[in-house]
Each structure stands twice: as structure tokens, then as C-alpha cells.
Design a protein around this motif. Structure first.
Motif, PDB file in Angstrom:
ATOM      1  N   GLN A 139       0.881  -1.166   0.000  1.00  0.00           N
ATOM      2  CA  GLN A 139       0.000   0.000   0.000  1.00  0.00           C
ATOM      3  C   GLN A 139       0.917   1.213   0.000  1.00  0.00           C
ATOM      4  N   ASP A 140       1.074   1.827  -1.157  1.00  0.00           N
ATOM      5  CA  ASP A 140       2.045   2.909  -1.312  1.00  0.00           C
ATOM      6  C   ASP A 140       1.663   4.115  -0.468  1.00  0.00           C
ATOM      7  N   LEU A 141       2.675   4.726   0.153  1.00  0.00           N
ATOM      8  CA  LEU A 141       2.457   5.879   1.022  1.00  0.00           C
ATOM      9  C   LEU A 141       3.115   7.138   0.470  1.00  0.00           C
ATOM     10  N   PHE A 142       4.397   7.043   0.087  1.00  0.00           N
ATOM     11  CA  PHE A 142       5.053   8.235  -0.449  1.00  0.00           C
ATOM     12  C   PHE A 142       6.116   7.842  -1.457  1.00  0.00           C
ATOM     13  N   ARG A 143       6.565   8.838  -2.230  1.00  0.00           N
ATOM     14  CA  ARG A 143       7.627   8.639  -3.217  1.00  0.00           C
ATOM     15  C   ARG A 143       8.483   9.895  -3.256  1.00  0.00           C
ATOM     16  N   ILE A 144       9.803   9.712  -3.324  1.00  0.00           N
ATOM     17  CA  ILE A 144      10.742  10.834  -3.432  1.00  0.00           C
ATOM     18  C   ILE A 144      11.503  10.662  -4.741  1.00  0.00           C
ATOM     19  N   GLN A 155       6.162  13.139  -2.950  1.00  0.00           N
ATOM     20  CA  GLN A 155       4.744  12.950  -3.224  1.00  0.00           C
ATOM     21  C   GLN A 155       4.141  12.020  -2.185  1.00  0.00           C
ATOM     22  N   LEU A 156       3.000  12.422  -1.648  1.00  0.00           N
ATOM     23  CA  LEU A 156       2.316  11.662  -0.610  1.00  0.00           C
ATOM     24  C   LEU A 156       0.996  11.151  -1.167  1.00  0.00           C
ATOM     25  N   LEU A 157       0.744   9.858  -1.013  1.00  0.00           N
ATOM     26  CA  LEU A 157      -0.477   9.263  -1.536  1.00  0.00           C
ATOM     27  C   LEU A 157      -1.662   9.678  -0.692  1.00  0.00           C
ATOM     28  N   GLN A 158      -2.671  10.261  -1.352  1.00  0.00           N
ATOM     29  CA  GLN A 158      -3.923  10.599  -0.676  1.00  0.00           C
ATOM     30  C   GLN A 158      -4.992   9.667  -1.211  1.00  0.00           C
ATOM     31  N   GLN A 159      -5.511   8.832  -0.345  1.00  0.00           N
ATOM     32  CA  GLN A 159      -6.437   7.782  -0.758  1.00  0.00           C
ATOM     33  C   GLN A 159      -7.844   8.104  -0.301  1.00  0.00           C
ATOM     34  N   GLY A 160      -8.728   8.260  -1.259  1.00  0.00           N
ATOM     35  CA  GLY A 160     -10.125   8.498  -0.962  1.00  0.00           C
ATOM     36  C   GLY A 160     -10.936   7.233  -1.125  1.00  0.00           C
ATOM     37  N   PHE A 161     -12.255   7.372  -1.031  1.00  0.00           N
ATOM     38  CA  PHE A 161     -13.106   6.195  -1.145  1.00  0.00           C
ATOM     39  C   PHE A 161     -13.194   5.695  -2.584  1.00  0.00           C
ATOM     40  N   GLN A 162     -13.097   6.608  -3.549  1.00  0.00           N
ATOM     41  CA  GLN A 162     -13.248   6.209  -4.931  1.00  0.00           C
ATOM     42  C   GLN A 162     -12.088   6.633  -5.814  1.00  0.00           C
ATOM     43  N   SER A 163     -11.109   7.292  -5.261  1.00  0.00           N
ATOM     44  CA  SER A 163     -10.010   7.780  -6.093  1.00  0.00           C
ATOM     45  C   SER A 163      -8.707   7.783  -5.320  1.00  0.00           C
ATOM     46  N   ILE A 164      -7.626   7.818  -6.082  1.00  0.00           N
ATOM     47  CA  ILE A 164      -6.281   7.888  -5.504  1.00  0.00           C
ATOM     48  C   ILE A 164      -5.519   8.965  -6.262  1.00  0.00           C
ATOM     49  N   HIS A 165      -4.948   9.897  -5.564  1.00  0.00           N
ATOM     50  CA  HIS A 165      -4.078  10.867  -6.216  1.00  0.00           C
ATOM     51  C   HIS A 165      -2.949  11.236  -5.267  1.00  0.00           C
TER      52      HIS A 165
END
Length: 431
Positions: A139-144, A155-165
Motif C-alpha cells: 500500500q504505497d504511502l510516499f515517493r521521493i 509525493q504523498l499518496l492521498q487515498q479516498g473512497f473512490q479515487s487515488i491521487h
């Protein structure tokens, strides 16, 4: 003959034998040496430990920028980390991805593949042996990484109920690690139980931090802190709490929401007994200063390191097992926990390893040594915690079995290996 009179090709070949610190020093001598020391050939060799030297890179790719701005600055993040969000926590694997030339932070999750076969213990048919099969996933959290202009991008993963950005305006900062105070749901119940119980509930000692001094958290745009520095909880502005809830709500639970930015504490190789995937060469002086070295201690018969096991309805949990040779004690701490026994607490211990209690004769654990142990149990919210009789069976260095006598169960503990985590990283990422 003066050094500068040598052809550029000869100077470049000579400089290939310098480490990164010496190369940076030579570059300060004069303009010509500075230009030669910026040669991609030199920095490509220094990056060889990260397995990106033989890849075809785009014309704008710079090994020097990658090494100086990304690797030198963030190599200390590589490895395994324990988080402190809620009572459960999580296991974070930070690795370098040679395909994207970036540093990735991946939460290691697990789900049960099948219910698994429950076997009856041949020595006592009233006891079951539980060892279900689990599938670990990422489950990806961040990337540098570096943007096209050569600037560091976190970049920090923001996970919503229907989308990921991805949230781009994020920094990573060092901080102090808090074990439990950030989980008010958990410890308020403990303190309530202490007030109404004549037998005081003593909070067990948390996982030793002598070898785990580094910790980090995230700095959001509202946080007025530098990109690299120290961040204390009292210094985080109130705006960041709202941002943290939006970005990390999916890391909380229905019983204990995340109230602030999560912190991650390093689990070094000396603690997990897992070698780092990246092994810098003797030329990577600046990187070696950041990355911990690990030498395997002489075998003493007791397994140590990072293990995983099944805890009933709570699912798979990760644990650190350490042997105190001086006091003859084997202790198992939780890296991830549950609503009853939370992260960082003792799961079980063997108070005296100097003498085994029996040699196993049952077919499941034939010839294995067994030791009297104590298992840690509690009600929800870590209330009424106590130690109950147990027995630890050392099957081999990679497998243990704990007999919870009162629960009529034998739980299997399996060692986590570098190969396990490599398989997780081979799965498709979120970006």
C-alpha cells in the motif's frame, strides 16, 4: 608534470577511484577540475550500488543530481520503520526503485489467503495448532524523486473512497518518536481501569529504542519548518491537524482516528536481522555514514529478528524478538498491535532461557526444545492486562511455536525475510 596538464580522459579515469566525499573536495580546487568532477561517468559509477548504472536514461537524466540531491539526502530512509498511528501501527518498507530512480515508502499489509487447516496437537487433542497462509501486499504511502528540472519532489499518496491521487507539497523531516500518547482512546481506558482497580495496572515497557534513534514524519504546506530539520509535536501548527486527517484518515480505525501526523521509527538491521537490500560500496562514504551496518551475532540457539504471526480476529501482526543474553531472557515486542495488546508492547516472554523445560516428543515438534513462557493478554483498550502461563517451542531459527495454555491454542511464528519484502515490491504500485 603538473596534474592539470594531463588529458581530460586520463584525469577522468583517475578520478574514478575516488569516493564521493573526495570527489566533491577535488571539485573545489579550480574550474577545470570542477567540470571534470561533474562528469556523468563518475557519478554513474558511484550510483552502481543502486543498480541503475546500466539503464537507458533520458537525455535530461543526471546521475550527479540523483546522487547528490536524492541519494545523499534521503538514503537514511531506506529500510524498515514502525509507525505510531493509533494502537495498531504499521510496518513501513522504504526502498529504492531502480526503474523510476526514486525512493518509495510502502506500507506492508497482509490478508488471509484461505482459512487454513487447523490441526489438533498430537500431545493434547484439546489444543489446536494455528498457522494460516497469508498474502502480503503493498500500500504505497510516499515517493521521493527528481522532477525534470532536477529538484527533489516528495509525493504523498492521498487515498479516498473512490479515487487515488498524489499530494505533492510535502516534506519529510526528522522528529522525536512518541510511543503511545498520541492514542487517547487507548490510554484513557487504561488510566480509567487503574483508578477503579485496587491492583494497579502497570504499563509494560515499550520496545527498546537504544538502537532506534531516527524517526521521521511529514511536513505539510501549513507547517512552517525547513525540509530537513527537527520537528516536535508542539511545533506543529493547528492547521496541520486538519490536513493530517484529510491525508491520513485511511490509516486510522473506527475506534481510534488519527489525530495528528504519523511518525515512523527506524527498525535497524541489527534489530530485524534483515540485511539491507542496498549495500553501498567503499566509495559511497557519504551514504555509509547514514546507513547502518549489520553483523550477525554468534549463534546462541535463540532466534532473534522480525517475525510475523496470526492473532485470531486481529489478523497478521509483526513482532520483534530479542534475546537478552546477560539476563537470560527472550522477549517478543509487537511492531503492529491490536485493540487488546497495542503496538510496542510485550506479546510474550521467556523469563529464563538458561534451562529448557522439556524436549518435545510430539511429531509436530519432535526434538525441539521447549521453555516456560508468559503470554500477555488484555481486554479491549489494554485494560486488565496480565501475564498468563505459556510454553515456547523453538522449532528452528526461522520458526517458533507458542502454546497459550489457557487459550488451548498453539500459534506459529515465522521469520520475515528480505525475499518476502522483495515479493511485495514486485507487485503493481499505485502510480
Amino acid at each position: 608534470m603538473y596534474l592539470l596538464q594531463l588529458p581530460t580522459e586520463v584525469l577522468t579515469e583517475t578520478l574514478l577511484y575516488l569516493d564521493d566525499a573526495s570527489l566533491t573536495t577535488v571539485a573545489l580546487c579550480n574550474k577545470r577540475l570542477s567540470q571534470i568532477c561533474s562528469s556523468e561517468i563518475l557519478w554513474k559509477k558511484l550510483s552502481a550500488s543502486f543498480r541503475i548504472s546500466d539503464r537507458e536514461q533520458p537525455p535530461t537524466f543526471s546521475y550527479k543530481a540523483l546522487y547528490q540531491k536524492l541519494l545523499t539526502k534521503y538514503a537514511w530512509l531506506l529500510g524498515l520503520w514502525q509507525s505510531n498511528h493509533t494502537y495498531h501501527g504499521s510496518l513501513l518498507l522504504v526502498s529504492f526503485d531502480p526503474d523510476t530512480a526514486s525512493i518509495q515508502g510502502t506500507l506492508v499489509r497482509a490478508q488471509e489467503q484461505t482459512p487454513g487447516q487447523v490441526n489438533v496437537w498430537s500431545l493434547d487433542h484439546g489444543v489446536v495448532i494455528i498457522d494460516p497462509k497469508f498474502h502480503q501486499y503493498r500500500q504505497d504511502l510516499f515517493r521521493i524523486s527528481l522532477d525534470p528540472e532536477g529538484n527533489v519532489l516528495v509525493q504523498l499518496l492521498q487515498q479516498g473512497f473512490q479515487s487515488i491521487h498524489w499530494e505533492n507539497n510535502v516534506n519529510i523531516v526528522e522528529c522525536s518518536f512518541d510511543n503511545h500518547d498520541d492514542c487517547p482512546y487507548l490510554w484513557s481506558s487504561v488510566r480509567t481501569a487503574m483508578r477503579h482497580n485496587t491492583d494497579r495496572i502497570i504499563e509494560p515497557p515499550s520496545m527498546p529504542r537504544k538502537q532506534s534513534t531516527r524517526a521521521f514524519t511529514f511536513s505539510l504546506p501549513a507547517d512552517d519548518v525547513s525540509e530537513v530539520g527537527s520537528l516536535n509535536r508542539s511545533q506543529i501548527p493547528t492547521q496541520s491537524t486538519s490536513s493530517a486527517r484529510k491525508l491520513f484518515h485511511w490509516m486510522g480505525t473506527s475506534n481510534a482516528w488519527l489525530h495528528d501526523l504519523p511518525q515512523f521509527c527506524k527498525l535497524p538491521s541489527s534489530l530485524t536481522r534483515i540485511q539491507d537490500a542496498i549495500k553501498p560500496s567503499h566509495l559511497n562514504v557519504n551514504l555509509l555514514k547514514q546507513m547502518s551496518s549489520f553483523q550477525v551475532d554468534k549463534y546462541d540457539g535463540f532466534p532473534e529478528g522480525l517475525f510475523r504471526s496470526y492473532y485470531g480476529s486481529h489478523g497478521l501482526e509483526y513482532l520483534i524478538i530479542r534475546h537478552d543474553k546477560k539476563n537470560h531472557k527472550l522477549v517478543c515486542h509487537k511492531v503492529t498491535g491490536d485493540l487488546n495488546i497495542p503496538r510496542s508492547e510485550i506479546s510474550w516472554l521467556v523469563p529464563d532461557t538458561s534451562q529448557h523445560s522439556r524436549v518435545c516428543i510430539e511429531e509436530e515438534f519432535a526434538s525441539a526444545l521447549a521453555y516456560d513462557a508468559l503470554g500477555h493478554v488484555a481486554y479491549q483498550g489494554f485494560s486488565g492486562e496480565r501475564m498468563i502461563p505459556a510454553e515456547l517451542i523453538i522449532v528452528n531459527q526461522d520458526k517458533l511455536a507458542l502454546h497459550w495454555r489457557d487459550l488451548l491454542q498453539i500459534i506459529i511464528y515465522n521469520r520475515c525475510t528480505l525475499e518476502d519484502f522483495n515479493q511485495v515490491l514486485m507487485q503493481n504500485s499505485s502510480w
